[in-house]
Design a protein around this motif. Structure first.
Motif, PDB file in Angstrom:
ATOM      1  N   LEU A 199      -5.919  -6.469   1.876  1.00 47.39           N
ATOM      2  CA  LEU A 199      -4.512  -6.177   2.121  1.00 47.39           C
ATOM      3  C   LEU A 199      -4.294  -5.263   3.313  1.00 47.39           C
ATOM      4  O   LEU A 199      -3.209  -5.223   3.878  1.00 47.39           O
ATOM      5  CB  LEU A 199      -3.891  -5.522   0.877  1.00 47.39           C
ATOM      6  N   THR A 200      -5.331  -4.516   3.692  1.00 47.50           N
ATOM      7  CA  THR A 200      -5.153  -3.472   4.701  1.00 47.50           C
ATOM      8  C   THR A 200      -4.617  -3.993   6.029  1.00 47.50           C
ATOM      9  O   THR A 200      -3.642  -3.444   6.562  1.00 47.50           O
ATOM     10  CB  THR A 200      -6.463  -2.705   4.905  1.00 47.50           C
ATOM     11  N   PRO A 201      -5.206  -5.057   6.625  1.00 48.53           N
ATOM     12  CA  PRO A 201      -4.668  -5.534   7.907  1.00 48.53           C
ATOM     13  C   PRO A 201      -3.215  -5.980   7.800  1.00 48.53           C
ATOM     14  O   PRO A 201      -2.411  -5.704   8.695  1.00 48.53           O
ATOM     15  CB  PRO A 201      -5.595  -6.707   8.259  1.00 48.53           C
TER      16      PRO A 201
ATOM     17  N   LEU B 269       5.090   7.979   2.057  1.00 45.66           N
ATOM     18  CA  LEU B 269       4.276   7.008   1.335  1.00 45.66           C
ATOM     19  C   LEU B 269       5.124   6.139   0.406  1.00 45.66           C
ATOM     20  O   LEU B 269       5.032   4.910   0.410  1.00 45.66           O
ATOM     21  CB  LEU B 269       3.199   7.752   0.546  1.00 45.66           C
ATOM     22  N   GLN B 270       5.954   6.760  -0.393  1.00 50.23           N
ATOM     23  CA  GLN B 270       6.747   6.010  -1.367  1.00 50.23           C
ATOM     24  C   GLN B 270       7.773   5.120  -0.686  1.00 50.23           C
ATOM     25  O   GLN B 270       8.049   4.005  -1.155  1.00 50.23           O
ATOM     26  CB  GLN B 270       7.444   6.968  -2.342  1.00 50.23           C
ATOM     27  N   MET B 271       8.340   5.590   0.403  1.00 50.21           N
ATOM     28  CA  MET B 271       9.310   4.771   1.131  1.00 50.21           C
ATOM     29  C   MET B 271       8.668   3.475   1.600  1.00 50.21           C
ATOM     30  O   MET B 271       9.244   2.381   1.474  1.00 50.21           O
ATOM     31  CB  MET B 271       9.855   5.543   2.335  1.00 50.21           C
ATOM     32  N   LEU B 272       7.447   3.566   2.149  1.00 48.23           N
ATOM     33  CA  LEU B 272       6.756   2.378   2.633  1.00 48.23           C
ATOM     34  C   LEU B 272       6.368   1.463   1.473  1.00 48.23           C
ATOM     35  O   LEU B 272       6.470   0.235   1.579  1.00 48.23           O
ATOM     36  CB  LEU B 272       5.512   2.783   3.432  1.00 48.23           C
ATOM     37  N   ALA B 273       5.921   2.065   0.372  1.00 47.51           N
ATOM     38  CA  ALA B 273       5.555   1.271  -0.801  1.00 47.51           C
ATOM     39  C   ALA B 273       6.767   0.490  -1.310  1.00 47.51           C
ATOM     40  O   ALA B 273       6.667  -0.697  -1.657  1.00 47.51           O
ATOM     41  CB  ALA B 273       4.991   2.167  -1.896  1.00 47.51           C
ATOM     42  N   ASP B 274       7.921   1.129  -1.349  1.00 52.49           N
ATOM     43  CA  ASP B 274       9.149   0.472  -1.794  1.00 52.49           C
ATOM     44  C   ASP B 274       9.567  -0.628  -0.810  1.00 52.49           C
ATOM     45  O   ASP B 274       9.989  -1.713  -1.210  1.00 52.49           O
ATOM     46  CB  ASP B 274      10.280   1.484  -1.938  1.00 52.49           C
ATOM     47  N   ALA B 275       9.431  -0.342   0.480  1.00 52.82           N
ATOM     48  CA  ALA B 275       9.858  -1.295   1.506  1.00 52.82           C
ATOM     49  C   ALA B 275       9.048  -2.586   1.445  1.00 52.82           C
ATOM     50  O   ALA B 275       9.584  -3.681   1.652  1.00 52.82           O
ATOM     51  CB  ALA B 275       9.735  -0.657   2.895  1.00 52.82           C
ATOM     52  N   PHE B 276       7.731  -2.453   1.162  1.00 51.10           N
ATOM     53  CA  PHE B 276       6.860  -3.627   1.167  1.00 51.10           C
ATOM     54  C   PHE B 276       6.531  -4.144  -0.232  1.00 51.10           C
ATOM     55  O   PHE B 276       5.735  -5.058  -0.391  1.00 51.10           O
ATOM     56  CB  PHE B 276       5.566  -3.312   1.930  1.00 51.10           C
TER      57      PHE B 276
ATOM     58  N   PRO C 167      -2.445   0.486  -1.454  1.00 51.63           N
ATOM     59  CA  PRO C 167      -2.620  -0.253  -0.200  1.00 51.63           C
ATOM     60  C   PRO C 167      -1.919   0.402   0.984  1.00 51.63           C
ATOM     61  O   PRO C 167      -2.359   0.257   2.124  1.00 51.63           O
ATOM     62  CB  PRO C 167      -2.037  -1.635  -0.512  1.00 51.63           C
ATOM     63  N   ILE C 168      -0.833   1.139   0.724  1.00 54.26           N
ATOM     64  CA  ILE C 168      -0.178   1.869   1.808  1.00 54.26           C
ATOM     65  C   ILE C 168      -1.105   2.956   2.334  1.00 54.26           C
ATOM     66  O   ILE C 168      -1.265   3.133   3.550  1.00 54.26           O
ATOM     67  CB  ILE C 168       1.152   2.491   1.333  1.00 54.26           C
ATOM     68  N   MET C 169      -1.754   3.685   1.424  1.00 52.32           N
ATOM     69  CA  MET C 169      -2.700   4.732   1.845  1.00 52.32           C
ATOM     70  C   MET C 169      -3.841   4.137   2.657  1.00 52.32           C
ATOM     71  O   MET C 169      -4.253   4.692   3.683  1.00 52.32           O
ATOM     72  CB  MET C 169      -3.257   5.453   0.613  1.00 52.32           C
ATOM     73  N   SER C 170      -4.386   3.007   2.203  1.00 55.73           N
ATOM     74  CA  SER C 170      -5.486   2.358   2.923  1.00 55.73           C
ATOM     75  C   SER C 170      -5.045   1.945   4.322  1.00 55.73           C
ATOM     76  O   SER C 170      -5.769   2.142   5.309  1.00 55.73           O
ATOM     77  CB  SER C 170      -5.964   1.133   2.146  1.00 55.73           C
ATOM     78  N   ALA C 171      -3.836   1.394   4.430  1.00 53.84           N
ATOM     79  CA  ALA C 171      -3.317   0.973   5.736  1.00 53.84           C
ATOM     80  C   ALA C 171      -3.077   2.173   6.651  1.00 53.84           C
ATOM     81  O   ALA C 171      -3.377   2.125   7.844  1.00 53.84           O
ATOM     82  CB  ALA C 171      -2.027   0.182   5.547  1.00 53.84           C
ATOM     83  N   LEU C 172      -2.555   3.255   6.104  1.00 52.30           N
ATOM     84  CA  LEU C 172      -2.309   4.449   6.914  1.00 52.30           C
ATOM     85  C   LEU C 172      -3.616   5.057   7.420  1.00 52.30           C
ATOM     86  O   LEU C 172      -3.692   5.533   8.558  1.00 52.30           O
ATOM     87  CB  LEU C 172      -1.505   5.483   6.111  1.00 52.30           C
ATOM     88  N   ARG C 173      -4.657   5.023   6.588  1.00 53.12           N
ATOM     89  CA  ARG C 173      -5.964   5.514   7.053  1.00 53.12           C
ATOM     90  C   ARG C 173      -6.493   4.651   8.192  1.00 53.12           C
ATOM     91  O   ARG C 173      -7.085   5.157   9.154  1.00 53.12           O
ATOM     92  CB  ARG C 173      -6.955   5.545   5.890  1.00 53.12           C
ATOM     93  N   SER C 174      -6.276   3.344   8.068  1.00 55.96           N
ATOM     94  CA  SER C 174      -6.695   2.438   9.135  1.00 55.96           C
ATOM     95  C   SER C 174      -5.931   2.724  10.421  1.00 55.96           C
ATOM     96  O   SER C 174      -6.509   2.778  11.517  1.00 55.96           O
ATOM     97  CB  SER C 174      -6.471   0.980   8.707  1.00 55.96           C
ATOM     98  N   LEU C 175      -4.621   2.928  10.302  1.00 56.09           N
ATOM     99  CA  LEU C 175      -3.806   3.241  11.485  1.00 56.09           C
ATOM    100  C   LEU C 175      -4.177   4.601  12.068  1.00 56.09           C
ATOM    101  O   LEU C 175      -4.108   4.802  13.283  1.00 56.09           O
ATOM    102  CB  LEU C 175      -2.322   3.207  11.109  1.00 56.09           C
TER     103      LEU C 175
ATOM    104  N   ARG D 205      -7.017   4.347  14.392  1.00 55.20           N
ATOM    105  CA  ARG D 205      -6.641   3.732  15.665  1.00 55.20           C
ATOM    106  C   ARG D 205      -5.753   4.640  16.505  1.00 55.20           C
ATOM    107  O   ARG D 205      -5.310   4.255  17.589  1.00 55.20           O
ATOM    108  CB  ARG D 205      -5.911   2.412  15.399  1.00 55.20           C
ATOM    109  N   GLY D 206      -5.462   5.839  15.987  1.00 56.73           N
ATOM    110  CA  GLY D 206      -4.652   6.785  16.748  1.00 56.73           C
ATOM    111  C   GLY D 206      -3.164   6.508  16.700  1.00 56.73           C
ATOM    112  O   GLY D 206      -2.400   7.079  17.488  1.00 56.73           O
ATOM    113  N   ILE D 207      -2.710   5.662  15.773  1.00 59.60           N
ATOM    114  CA  ILE D 207      -1.295   5.314  15.692  1.00 59.60           C
ATOM    115  C   ILE D 207      -0.539   6.308  14.822  1.00 59.60           C
ATOM    116  O   ILE D 207       0.627   6.610  15.082  1.00 59.60           O
ATOM    117  CB  ILE D 207      -1.135   3.877  15.157  1.00 59.60           C
ATOM    118  N   VAL D 208      -1.169   6.813  13.773  1.00 59.22           N
ATOM    119  CA  VAL D 208      -0.567   7.853  12.948  1.00 59.22           C
ATOM    120  C   VAL D 208      -1.542   9.017  12.828  1.00 59.22           C
ATOM    121  O   VAL D 208      -2.732   8.880  13.159  1.00 59.22           O
ATOM    122  CB  VAL D 208      -0.206   7.322  11.533  1.00 59.22           C
ATOM    123  N   ARG D 209      -1.055  10.146  12.378  1.00 56.55           N
ATOM    124  CA  ARG D 209      -1.921  11.303  12.133  1.00 56.55           C
ATOM    125  C   ARG D 209      -1.591  11.876  10.754  1.00 56.55           C
ATOM    126  O   ARG D 209      -0.438  11.815  10.304  1.00 56.55           O
ATOM    127  CB  ARG D 209      -1.743  12.376  13.210  1.00 56.55           C
ATOM    128  N   ALA D 210      -2.608  12.392  10.108  1.00 53.88           N
ATOM    129  CA  ALA D 210      -2.418  12.992   8.782  1.00 53.88           C
ATOM    130  C   ALA D 210      -2.310  14.497   8.921  1.00 53.88           C
ATOM    131  O   ALA D 210      -3.058  15.112   9.688  1.00 53.88           O
ATOM    132  CB  ALA D 210      -3.591  12.630   7.877  1.00 53.88           C
TER     133      ALA D 210
END
Length: 294
Positions: free
Chosen positions: A6-8, A31-38, A44-52, A55-60
């Protein structure tokens, strides 16, 4: 635990969301906003955010969550995501793949062992290992250990895998439940066109493998049968390392992408039986080209 498959998809959805809302660097991605949106869980949102993040697209930020590290307008969601940050990371990634395929790496390894073997700091090693985990051929164990998953390693198993794919993908397309996905087709056309019109010369092996995997998995997903889709995802994960081991013949990729686009044309013209027959021939043709190299 979120399914790595699901991550990609979720990563791409987040990028599209960011672009559509014209979000700017520094904005919060709750996190919850994205989970609700999709309409998915938070995992899976957490996994996708870690992937991003890799890639330097988001920061924690500790205790605050994830924030955009770039402006949304600078993102290109059409091209398959590239987890690499540098040629050095890409080289280490393929060294790990080759070492695992050749048996130099045991099924279970510790982070300390790998840090010594590849002369890497832990942070850089973890970034590469998380990429591999997202792709599904390694998983983290409790503590600091990692376990490589089963893969195809012999010529016969590789050939059998292609035969399995050809039969399953053809039959999935012939199921009464098969229904084309307009958005999936649009995205597939865009990616395959970019790949065939020059991307085949510059994209990494991992990007090319990912683009073609996603094309075939998208078609099987149109069957709306999770058993067919799970079977194809599993075989694609198993064959990943042996695909990386094979010397890629980039000159044949424009023809491959043209065949992918022809399959989409046949389906959209209502010629699904022809498309299914052509898909079978397409997959078995790739098997004949690649198997002698194994």
């Amino acid at each position: 635990m979120a399914r790595s498959s699901l991550t990609p998809q979720i990563s791409g959805n987040i990028i599209e969301f960011v672009k559509a809302n014209e979000m700017r660097e520094g904005q919060h991605l709750p996190l919850q906003m994205l989970a609700d949106a999709f309409r998915v869980s938070r995992a899976p949102i957490m996994s996708a955010l870690r992937s991003l993040e890799s890639r330097g697209i988001v920061r924690a930020e500790p205790n605050r969550g994830y924030f955009l590290a770039v402006d949304g307008e600078s993102l290109n969601a059409s091209r398959p995501e590239s987890p690499k940050d540098s040629d050095g990371d890409e080289a280490i990634y393929f060294r790990i793949a080759e070492d695992r395929f050749s048996g130099k790496l045991e099924e279970r390894v510790s982070e300390s062992e790998m840090m010594r073997h590849y002369d890497l700091p832990r942070s850089r090693l973890l970034k590469i290992l998380h990429r591999i985990a997202d792709e599904g051929w390694v998983e983290r164990l409790p503590g600091n250990g990692w376990s490589f998953r089963q893969t195809l390693t012999s010529r016969q198993s590789y050939q059998d895998g292609y035969t399995f794919r050809a039969v399953i993908e053809q039959q999935a397309m012939l199921l009464p439940s098969f229904k084309p996905d307009p958005e999936g087709f649009r995205r597939a056309r865009q990616i395959q066109t970019e790949l065939g019109q020059g991307g085949y010369e510059t994209w990494s092996r991992a990007e090319i493998f990912k683009a073609n995997n996603e094309f075939h998995e998208m078609l099987v997903a149109c069957s709306h049968n999770e058993f067919f889709l799970d079977a194809i995802r599993r075989i694609n994960r198993l064959r990943r390392l042996i695909e990386y081991h094979i010397t890629i013949d980039r000159s044949r990729l424009p023809r491959q992408t043209a065949e992918h686009l022809h399959i989409l044309d046949l389906i959209e013209d209502g010629r699904r039986n022809e498309a299914a027959a052509f898909l079978y021939t397409h997959i078995m043709g790739a098997s004949r080209i690649k198997t002698p190299q194994v």
